[in-house]
Design a protein around this motif. Structure first.
Motif, PDB file in Angstrom:
ATOM      1  N   UNK A 230       0.849  -1.190   0.000  1.00 45.51           N
ATOM      2  CA  UNK A 230       0.000   0.000   0.000  1.00 45.51           C
ATOM      3  C   UNK A 230       0.886   1.241   0.000  1.00 45.51           C
ATOM      4  N   UNK A 231       0.252   2.404   0.186  1.00 42.72           N
ATOM      5  CA  UNK A 231       0.972   3.683   0.105  1.00 42.72           C
ATOM      6  C   UNK A 231       2.186   3.717   1.042  1.00 42.72           C
ATOM      7  N   UNK A 232       2.004   3.201   2.278  1.00 41.16           N
ATOM      8  CA  UNK A 232       3.106   3.214   3.259  1.00 41.16           C
ATOM      9  C   UNK A 232       4.352   2.513   2.704  1.00 41.16           C
ATOM     10  N   UNK A 233       4.133   1.538   1.872  1.00 39.12           N
ATOM     11  CA  UNK A 233       5.248   0.824   1.242  1.00 39.12           C
ATOM     12  C   UNK A 233       5.503   1.318  -0.166  1.00 39.12           C
ATOM     13  N   UNK A 234       5.150   2.583  -0.416  1.00 38.35           N
ATOM     14  CA  UNK A 234       5.420   3.254  -1.701  1.00 38.35           C
ATOM     15  C   UNK A 234       4.826   2.523  -2.896  1.00 38.35           C
ATOM     16  N   UNK A 235       3.785   1.766  -2.690  1.00 37.52           N
ATOM     17  CA  UNK A 235       3.133   1.006  -3.756  1.00 37.52           C
ATOM     18  C   UNK A 235       4.110   0.094  -4.489  1.00 37.52           C
ATOM     19  N   UNK A 236       5.230  -0.215  -3.839  1.00 36.20           N
ATOM     20  CA  UNK A 236       6.229  -1.044  -4.530  1.00 36.20           C
ATOM     21  C   UNK A 236       5.885  -2.522  -4.397  1.00 36.20           C
ATOM     22  N   UNK A 237       6.431  -3.295  -5.300  1.00 35.70           N
ATOM     23  CA  UNK A 237       6.280  -4.739  -5.177  1.00 35.70           C
ATOM     24  C   UNK A 237       7.547  -5.282  -4.514  1.00 35.70           C
ATOM     25  N   UNK A 238       7.450  -5.741  -3.248  1.00 38.21           N
ATOM     26  CA  UNK A 238       8.661  -6.129  -2.515  1.00 38.21           C
ATOM     27  C   UNK A 238       9.309  -7.398  -3.037  1.00 38.21           C
ATOM     28  N   UNK A 239       8.618  -8.086  -3.949  1.00 37.94           N
ATOM     29  CA  UNK A 239       9.189  -9.319  -4.494  1.00 37.94           C
ATOM     30  C   UNK A 239       9.835  -9.078  -5.853  1.00 37.94           C
ATOM     31  N   UNK A 240      10.063  -7.796  -6.149  1.00 42.90           N
ATOM     32  CA  UNK A 240      10.815  -7.474  -7.374  1.00 42.90           C
ATOM     33  C   UNK A 240      12.129  -6.815  -6.991  1.00 42.90           C
ATOM     34  N   UNK A 241      12.634  -7.154  -5.832  1.00 46.78           N
ATOM     35  CA  UNK A 241      13.930  -6.662  -5.363  1.00 46.78           C
ATOM     36  C   UNK A 241      14.726  -7.855  -4.812  1.00 46.78           C
ATOM     37  N   UNK A 242      16.065  -7.691  -4.676  1.00 47.83           N
ATOM     38  CA  UNK A 242      16.860  -8.792  -4.129  1.00 47.83           C
ATOM     39  C   UNK A 242      16.422  -9.162  -2.707  1.00 47.83           C
ATOM     40  N   UNK A 243      16.432 -10.439  -2.429  1.00 42.68           N
ATOM     41  CA  UNK A 243      16.106 -10.956  -1.095  1.00 42.68           C
ATOM     42  C   UNK A 243      17.309 -11.692  -0.515  1.00 42.68           C
ATOM     43  N   UNK A 244      17.386 -11.700   0.825  1.00 46.22           N
ATOM     44  CA  UNK A 244      18.394 -12.522   1.496  1.00 46.22           C
ATOM     45  C   UNK A 244      17.706 -13.667   2.235  1.00 46.22           C
ATOM     46  N   UNK A 245      18.528 -14.640   2.638  1.00 46.51           N
ATOM     47  CA  UNK A 245      17.980 -15.884   3.204  1.00 46.51           C
ATOM     48  C   UNK A 245      18.210 -15.908   4.717  1.00 46.51           C
ATOM     49  N   UNK A 246      17.224 -16.389   5.447  1.00 48.61           N
ATOM     50  CA  UNK A 246      17.375 -16.553   6.900  1.00 48.61           C
ATOM     51  C   UNK A 246      17.099 -18.006   7.279  1.00 48.61           C
ATOM     52  N   UNK A 247      17.946 -18.560   8.129  1.00 47.90           N
ATOM     53  CA  UNK A 247      17.703 -19.887   8.707  1.00 47.90           C
ATOM     54  C   UNK A 247      17.571 -19.660  10.203  1.00 47.90           C
ATOM     55  N   UNK A 248      16.459 -20.064  10.741  1.00 40.99           N
ATOM     56  CA  UNK A 248      16.129 -19.620  12.088  1.00 40.99           C
ATOM     57  C   UNK A 248      15.453 -20.722  12.879  1.00 40.99           C
ATOM     58  N   UNK A 249      15.835 -20.819  14.146  1.00 42.86           N
ATOM     59  CA  UNK A 249      15.080 -21.686  15.054  1.00 42.86           C
ATOM     60  C   UNK A 249      14.635 -20.827  16.232  1.00 42.86           C
ATOM     61  N   UNK A 250      13.334 -20.616  16.328  1.00 41.20           N
ATOM     62  CA  UNK A 250      12.808 -19.928  17.500  1.00 41.20           C
ATOM     63  C   UNK A 250      12.189 -20.983  18.404  1.00 41.20           C
ATOM     64  N   UNK A 251      12.074 -20.620  19.675  1.00 42.18           N
ATOM     65  CA  UNK A 251      11.500 -21.585  20.628  1.00 42.18           C
ATOM     66  C   UNK A 251      10.408 -20.886  21.425  1.00 42.18           C
ATOM     67  N   UNK A 252       9.286 -21.551  21.532  1.00 40.91           N
ATOM     68  CA  UNK A 252       8.208 -21.015  22.369  1.00 40.91           C
ATOM     69  C   UNK A 252       7.475 -19.879  21.701  1.00 40.91           C
ATOM     70  N   UNK A 253       6.999 -18.956  22.533  1.00 43.55           N
ATOM     71  CA  UNK A 253       6.259 -17.814  21.998  1.00 43.55           C
ATOM     72  C   UNK A 253       4.873 -18.216  21.532  1.00 43.55           C
ATOM     73  N   UNK A 254       4.182 -17.265  20.895  1.00 39.50           N
ATOM     74  CA  UNK A 254       2.806 -17.515  20.463  1.00 39.50           C
ATOM     75  C   UNK A 254       2.735 -18.705  19.518  1.00 39.50           C
ATOM     76  N   UNK A 255       3.710 -18.814  18.620  1.00 39.45           N
ATOM     77  CA  UNK A 255       3.630 -19.843  17.597  1.00 39.45           C
ATOM     78  C   UNK A 255       4.219 -21.178  18.025  1.00 39.45           C
ATOM     79  N   UNK A 256       5.393 -21.135  18.635  1.00 35.81           N
ATOM     80  CA  UNK A 256       6.039 -22.393  19.022  1.00 35.81           C
ATOM     81  C   UNK A 256       5.252 -23.121  20.103  1.00 35.81           C
TER      82      UNK A 256
END
Ligand code: DGJ
Length: 638
Positions: A230-256
């Motif tokens: 939306x406007x806050x994100x400058x109407x840009x498409x965030x999947x038309x830019x370079x992305x980096x990769x994350x490998x993550x292990x979280x524990x607990x919280x709302x989801x875990x």
């Protein structure tokens, strides 16, 4: 269960990996036991937000037997930054009961489109929330775009595997999602031993779609037509830019969910990460001067203030990795390779910034104008750069050195210093060496008396004990094999040329001052026949100015100044650029490329390259003419 999901599951699309269609452009096999490679991965520190239980620790991620292992442990850990009065929520927590790790390739390995494959065995115990994510390089979450190639966590207490994409809305930190959550039970029904095995997660990403697969089964398909911020994100498409990769292990919280300490420690194991891209049918045929310059991944080359060497059939280009929000070093010094000087392959980070706040090259320090030379006696590649210590502006004025056995690195940082402490320049007359300048002269800048004193070496004498300041710099190997360090010294007012030791790692003590008070930066040098030519800029920060040219019959001088060598539009501003290096083309006589940077101080990652052929007039004097696009392989054959 969503109907779309049922459809996918029933049809169970099978897409074999075709080796002809895809070209492997990067792989990480975690083959070296020990800590994760810091030229590829950065660590995330601290507590996970909304999670009272966990603390990310770099040591929980390590390589063993060809696997990346991220451990989740149950152990009370004190918060080293604990401060109950702090405004920072992380500092208010005095301990964590669980630790794990999160690593990412931000700035170090980023990709635009292609196929990402990750082979991993995920922990499914209580509390476990393993993930393979990508995030876009620009903008804050979620306007930067998040892709969850894999997530595993509990929804209402029931374990699920998820494959999602998220992008920006008009409410800060609120995302729009295209999610797919599949009850984990479905996988166990197909294979009761699923948990004990490695599985293949894959993303196929192009200008139209993101498709997420698990073991070749399509789990989610996201059309990029839907993913505009939306406007806050400058109407840009965030999947038309370079992305980096994350490998993550979280524990607990709302989801875990609440972990059961008896099930811990747990392990998330990753065998490899591979990135493929479609074989590019169109190779670049020309250098487009000052335009975006895509590398083999289609990403604008990020190697600023750099230099190029030729080694065993390939050119290697080293430069500053620049970010969008700061000019300080966030990643380090990058390396690209090429056989034709037009098409460049990203070789990764040659010298990475350190995460250790005690290190001189900690993230946030200034690492500028890197240059590499090869020492044929020691068989080592030696990297020099201008180093400024974090938080100290440009006051340190040091050179830093690093060394590697391979042109692509990783380079090992050696240390930093001022130049030739305790030694007078060869061309500073003896009668000037013991002069003491009164306050009335030294503190009244730019007065005629001050200028005269600078010319006579006042600023050189100021630094005799500590060593000479070294800011903008280049390196040069002469035809007799001797190496030289050429740098802006004496508060950028005077250039120095200092001879390098045989191993190219330090100085011999022999050096001269050039054009005292001349305010030269960005030195670049080449030798044609018996004449040394040098091109520099004036000192106007990141703004361009008029190039200067000098020549000498010997590296030790005498040096004389010529007119501006530039011809064409904006010649008085060096075509809106600043010199960085002069590159001799292999196998061609008198063929040199002038390399310069067109800085964009408010978004340095977008800074451009102005590469132009050096041409010679009838008298043999070099000149630079603006050319919109050209090919160095054919240009000099004319
Ligand atoms: C000009 C120099 O040439 C650059 O390398 C950089 O140090 C900027 N100044 C900083 O303003």
């Amino acid at each position: 269960m969503k109907r779309t999901f049922l459809f996918f599951l029933l049809t169970s699309f099978l897409f074999p990996v075709s080796s002809q269609e895809w070209e492997l452009i990067w792989e990480e096999n975690f083959d070296v036991d020990g800590v994760v490679d810091s030229t590829v991965w950065s660590n995330e520190y601290g507590f996970v937000r909304n999670n009272e239980l966990q603390w990310y620790q770099p040591q929980n991620a390590y390589c063993k037997n060809g696997l990346l292992i991220i451990e989740g442990k149950h152990k009370k850990v004190k918060n080293p930054h604990y401060d109950v009065n702090s405004n920072d929520w992380r500092k208010k927590r005095d301990y964590a009961s669980y630790t794990s790790s999160s690593i990412n390739t931000r700035g170090k390995q980023e990709f635009l489109y292609g196929r990402i494959e990750v082979k991993a065995k995920i922990p499914t115990q209580t509390g476990a929330w393993p993930a393979i994510w990508t995030l876009g390089r620009e903008m804050e979450w979620p306007s930067n775009g998040e892709i969850d190639i894999m997530e595993y966590y509990r929804i209402n207490g029931i374990p699920h595997i998820l494959a999602n994409a998220a992008w920006g809305t008009n409410q800060r930190y609120h995302a729009k999602w295209k999610s797919q959550a599949i009850p984990f039970q479905k996988f166990l029904e197909k294979d009761p031993n699923w948990t004990d095995k490695f599985h293949l997660w894959r993303m196929d990403w192009d200008e139209d779609y993101i498709r997420l697969y698990l073991d070749n089964e399509l789990l989610n398909e996201i059309s990029l037509k839907e993913t505009l911020n939306d406007k806050l994100g400058n109407y840009k498409n965030p999947f038309k830019q370079p992305h980096y990769i994350l490998l993550n292990l979280a524990i607990g919280g709302d989801n875990g969910g609440e972990p059961n300490p008896e099930e811990y420690p747990i392990q998330y194991q990753v065998d490899y990460v591979k990135v493929y891209q479609k074989k590019s049918p169109t190779k670049l045929t020309k250098i487009e001067t000052g335009e975006l310059w895509p590398d083999n991944r289609g990403i604008h080359i990020n190697a600023h203030g750099g230099g190029v060497i030729f080694h065993e059939g390939k050119y290697y280009w080293y430069g500053e990795h620049k970010s969008s929000h700061t000019s300080s070093a966030q990643v380090g010094i990058t390396c690209y390779s090429s056989t034709d000087l037009v098409n460049w392959t990203y070789e990764g980070v040659a010298l990475a910034v350190s995460d250790n706040s005690e290190s001189e090259i900690v993230k946030g320090s200034v690492m500028e104008r890197p240059k590499v030379i090869y020492n044929s006696k020691t068989n080592k590649f030696v990297l020099w750069f201008h180093l400024e210590l974090k938080g100290k502006g440009y006051s340190a004025a040091r050179y830093g050195t690093a060394i590697s056995d391979k042109p692509t690195g990783p380079f090992k940082y050696i240390g930093s210093s001022r130049v030739n402490p305790g030694i007078y320049p060869e061309n500073l007359p003896k009668s000037y060496r013991n002069k003491v300048y009164p306050e009335s002269i030294s503190s009244n800048w730019w007065t005629p008396k001050w200028r005269k004193a600078v010319e006579q070496g006042m600023l050189n004498l100021k630094d005799i004990k500590e060593g000479q300041m070294s800011r903008d710099m280049t390196l040069f190997i002469d035809t007799d094999g001797k190496g030289y360090h050429i740098y802006s010294s004496e508060e950028n007012l005077t250039l120095h040329i200092a001879e390098l030791s045989e191993d190219f790692l330090s100085h011999t003590g022999r050096y001269i001052r050039l054009f005292p008070g001349g305010h030269n930066e960005a030195p670049a040098i080449f030798k044609k026949d018996k004449t040394y030519w040098m091109i520099t800029s004036g000192c106007t920060g990141w703004d361009p100015n008029e190039a200067r040219m000098f020549s000498a019959p010997s590296i030790w001088g005498p040096w004389k100044q010529h007119d501006n060598p530039c011809i064409g539009p904006k010649a008085e501003l060096t075509f809106e650029s600043q010199s960085t290096y002069i590159l001799p083309i292999q196998g061609k006589k008198d063929a040199f490329i002038f390399m310069a940077d067109r800085w964009k101080p408010h978004n340095q990652i977008d800074s451009r390259y102005v590469w132009l052929p050096i041409q010679f007039d009838k008298k043999g004097k070099p000149f630079l003419e603006w050319i919109v696009s050209w090919n160095p392989n054919s240009f000099f054959d004319k």
